[in-house]
Motif scaffolding. Sequence first.
Motif, PDB file in Angstrom:
ATOM      1  N   TYR A   9      56.379  30.754 -40.980  1.00 11.79           N
ATOM      2  CA  TYR A   9      55.670  30.282 -39.794  1.00 11.79           C
ATOM      3  C   TYR A   9      56.586  29.279 -39.095  1.00 11.79           C
ATOM      4  N   TYR A  40      47.398  27.211 -35.291  1.00  9.63           N
ATOM      5  CA  TYR A  40      47.964  26.573 -36.483  1.00  9.63           C
ATOM      6  C   TYR A  40      46.876  26.109 -37.467  1.00  9.63           C
ATOM      7  N   ILE A 112      53.130  29.188 -47.260  1.00 10.44           N
ATOM      8  CA  ILE A 112      53.823  29.105 -45.981  1.00 10.44           C
ATOM      9  C   ILE A 112      55.233  28.578 -46.194  1.00 10.44           C
ATOM     10  N   VAL A 133      55.413  34.863 -38.745  1.00 15.38           N
ATOM     11  CA  VAL A 133      54.712  34.393 -37.553  1.00 15.38           C
ATOM     12  C   VAL A 133      55.717  33.516 -36.813  1.00 15.38           C
ATOM     13  N   GLN A 171      53.490  34.191 -29.333  1.00 11.80           N
ATOM     14  CA  GLN A 171      53.467  34.189 -30.797  1.00 11.80           C
ATOM     15  C   GLN A 171      53.472  35.633 -31.296  1.00 11.80           C
ATOM     16  N   HIS A 173      53.524  38.204 -34.623  1.00  5.86           N
ATOM     17  CA  HIS A 173      53.116  38.266 -36.031  1.00  5.86           C
ATOM     18  C   HIS A 173      53.516  39.632 -36.572  1.00  5.86           C
TER      19      HIS A 173
END
Length: 180
Positions: A9, A40, A112, A133, A171, A173
């Motif tokens: 991320y 987030y 993460i 991400v 963003q 993903h």
Amino acid sequence: MSERKLILYVSMSLDGYLATDDDDLSWLDMVEREGEDYGYSEFMDRVDTYIVGRKTYDKIIDMVGHLPQAEKMECYVITRQELLPEKNIIFYNDDIEDLIYELKRESGQNIICDGGADVIKLLMSSSLIDEYVISVIPVILGDGKRLFKGGVPSQDIALINSTSFESGLVQLHYVRLNEN
């Protein structure tokens, strides 16, 4: 093995940089909007383990004085040095592949990784990242510290979702496709 995933991320400039050569991150401020966290908080509700490289950890400490994630979850700082653990922070200097396999075997939520580029390269070299991400910030830095350093095996990924925001942030993903 549990269903825990390792998710990268991160944010990067349009031309693929995590930071300037002198570790400046002020360009990230251009997309800050009151009340907008770009998903987030929701993402972090599904995470209970945080992995970060030592240089990125040092930058966070320099910027805010502490590692905020350590207040809520177990954190691993990947380093070459032997350092004593702090509250919820383990300074890990062994084989990162072993760490990830061990964490994935444990029950819990997702894991993460927040950088930096050296840690990302290590994880990608062993195909350990399950999802990516990546928030693309609408700026071209022209030079700096690349998100993807290269020298890793080719990996097939598939887009799960893309979201664009008023600020210009996009963003992306992706999920890594299983290798046959």
